[in-house]
Design an enzyme around this catalytic site. Structure first.
Site, PDB file in Angstrom:
ATOM      1  N   LEU A  89       0.812  -1.212   0.000  1.00 43.63           N
ATOM      2  CA  LEU A  89       0.000   0.000   0.000  1.00 43.63           C
ATOM      3  C   LEU A  89       0.846   1.263   0.000  1.00 43.63           C
ATOM      4  O   LEU A  89       0.618   2.193   0.754  1.00 43.63           O
ATOM      5  CB  LEU A  89      -0.955   0.024   1.199  1.00 43.63           C
ATOM      6  CG  LEU A  89      -2.103  -0.977   1.158  1.00 43.63           C
ATOM      7  CD1 LEU A  89      -2.936  -0.859   2.415  1.00 43.63           C
ATOM      8  CD2 LEU A  89      -2.974  -0.760  -0.066  1.00 43.63           C
ATOM      9  N   CYS A  90       1.873   1.245  -0.817  1.00 38.25           N
ATOM     10  CA  CYS A  90       2.665   2.467  -0.912  1.00 38.25           C
ATOM     11  C   CYS A  90       2.978   2.747  -2.379  1.00 38.25           C
ATOM     12  O   CYS A  90       4.061   3.142  -2.742  1.00 38.25           O
ATOM     13  CB  CYS A  90       3.937   2.380  -0.083  1.00 38.25           C
ATOM     14  SG  CYS A  90       4.797   0.829  -0.262  1.00 38.25           S
TER      15      CYS A  90
END
Lengths: 302, 145
Positions: A89-90
């Site tokens: 999630l980056c």
């Protein structure tokens, strides 16, 4: 009636919940980012000066004076240290640095290199790619601490001194700004002047990081002795460079995560707007239809 | 006389950056003073005080282990683990830190497998800070600095 208002309502609710989560993650990442940025910009002058010192001094001493200055004879293998995050999630943060390192690994013969990973993501990807992971360090990028990264530097230095590796290459993400991070590679060891690609880091003034190897005629004096000074200095500088890399990677990670979460929140807001519009249209269509039904019913009664 | 470009940096920040006439520091081989035109030098630094002089005005700092590098072109770079300006030192907290460092070292004597070097270095650093803080206090009392 195209889609029932109930279905749309449900979707709006679920998107709203997702938005709450991404918003919260954005805020967490933003506060971590602030901390990481202040520490990365704080250490930069130190590592830059230290790196310059290596460049200046390295050009003036015999490379045989210290084992970190040149590769052992016969050493052929390459060690990669790859810095990624522990969690996803980056955005494209991990993918980009991994792509960069794979591109470099392809230049070398198969099986002629080993990999040390920092961060869970790299470990998983390397395993899937069938590349042996010599050591994996996890839980260090989230809250960087010098003590936790020291073993990475120690390992690299020891293996290099033993002659297992001819060079140690670090793959990490260079922190340029909160909006832009650049995957990069640099040769950590040997700290020798020749063939060093330079640390393309520190964003704006990347050219400063090239080792300023000079043939200037100045003779350096070492106190108490060259061997003693290098003995104290080189391991420390190597550690500093690894530490700086970790800080760069951490700042990049948190920035990338914050940006990813921010665009997710924005996308969610947009989606909510679109869904609200469709919901209103569907509601309006429903009302119109009901009125039509009632009035046609009344018309038949007359 | 040409001035020295002095930079004192630690991993945390740039502690001191100025043009000075001379700088005196403790190296492993003893105390040295660097003036303008010094030949290029690299030396290991010991915990201790660091004095700079600019136009007759003295400044007192404290630095712990690290290196000092004199570069061509009158540039002097100190790479220290920790460093502070004397006026930033707080005597009371230093005394506490010194006692703590001494105590840890004492406790460690009874155990095996501890990093003596690091502990001794820690104690030495606190001692140096203490010395500089005391010196500064003395100066302040007589109104010299």
């Amino acid at each position: 009636m195209p889609v029932s208002t109930k279905v749309i309502k449900q979707r709006i609710r679920s998107v709203k919940n997702t938005k709450k989560i991404t918003k919260a993650m954005e805020l967490v990442a933003a506060s971590k980012m602030r901390k990481a940025i202040s520490s990365v910009t704080g250490t930069r002058p130190f590592s830059r000066l230290a790196w310059e010192t290596v460049g200046l001094v390295g050009g003036h001493v015999d490379a045989s004076l210290h084992p970190l200055l040149s590769a052992r004879e016969g050493a052929k293998r390459t060690l990669y240290i790859v810095f990624t995050s522990d969690r996803g999630l980056c955005g494209g943060y991990n993918a980009r640095v991994l792509k960069e390192s794979f591109a470099d690994m392809q230049k070398r013969e198969k099986g002629s290199f080993d990999v040390v990973t920092v961060g869970r993501r790299a470990e998983g990807v390397m395993k899937r790619a069938g590349i042996a992971v010599m050591a994996s360090f996890v839980n260090v990028t989230n809250n960087p601490a010098f003590k936790e990264i020291q073993p990475v530097a120690q390992l690299a230095m020891e293996e290099f001194k033993k002659g297992t590796y001819a060079r140690v290459i670090v793959a990490y993400t260079d922190f340029v700004s909160a909006l832009s991070q650049k995957p990069a590679l640099f040769t950590l060891l040997p700290l020798a002047p020749d063939g060093v690609e330079g640390l393309g880091e520190a964003g704006s003034e990347s050219s400063d990081y090239r080792l300023p190897i000079t043939n200037d005629p100045h003779e350096y004096t070492f106190e108490p002795s060259p061997a003693r000074v290098l003995d104290v200095m080189l391991p420390r500088i190597t550690e500093t460079m690894v530490w700086q890399t970790l800080l760069e990677a951490a700042a990049s990670e948190h920035s990338a995560r914050m940006m990813a979460m921010r665009s997710a929140s924005d996308a969610a807001s947009e989606m909510i707007d679109d869904l609200t519009l469709s919901f209103n249209q569907a509601r309006q269509a429903g009302i119109t239809q009901e009125i039509a039904e009632i009035s046609s019913g009344a018309a038949t009664l007359q | 006389m040409k001035k020295l470009k002095l930079k004192l940096v630690t991993p945390e920040k740039i502690v001191y950056e100025a043009q000075v006439d001379q700088v005196t520091a403790m190296t492993e081989a003893g105390e040295i003073t660097i003036l303008s035109g010094h030949i290029p030098l690299v030396a290991t630094l010991r915990s201790g005080e660091l004095r700079t002089k600019t136009d007759g005005h003295e400044e007192l700092l404290v630095a712990s282990t690290g290196f000092i590098e004199v570069r061509p072109g009158n540039e002097v770079v100190f790479l220290a683990d920790t460093a502070e300006r004397a006026e930033e030192l707080d005597l009371k907290s230093i005394e506490e830190a010194r006692e703590r460092a001494a105590r840890t070292l004492e406790e460690a004597r009874n155990k095996e497998d501890v990093d003596f070097g690091a502990l001794t270095a820690g104690l030495e650093r606190e001692l140096a800070r203490h010395r500089v803080a005391l010196k500064r206090k003395k100066y302040k009392d007589v109104g010299k600095v």
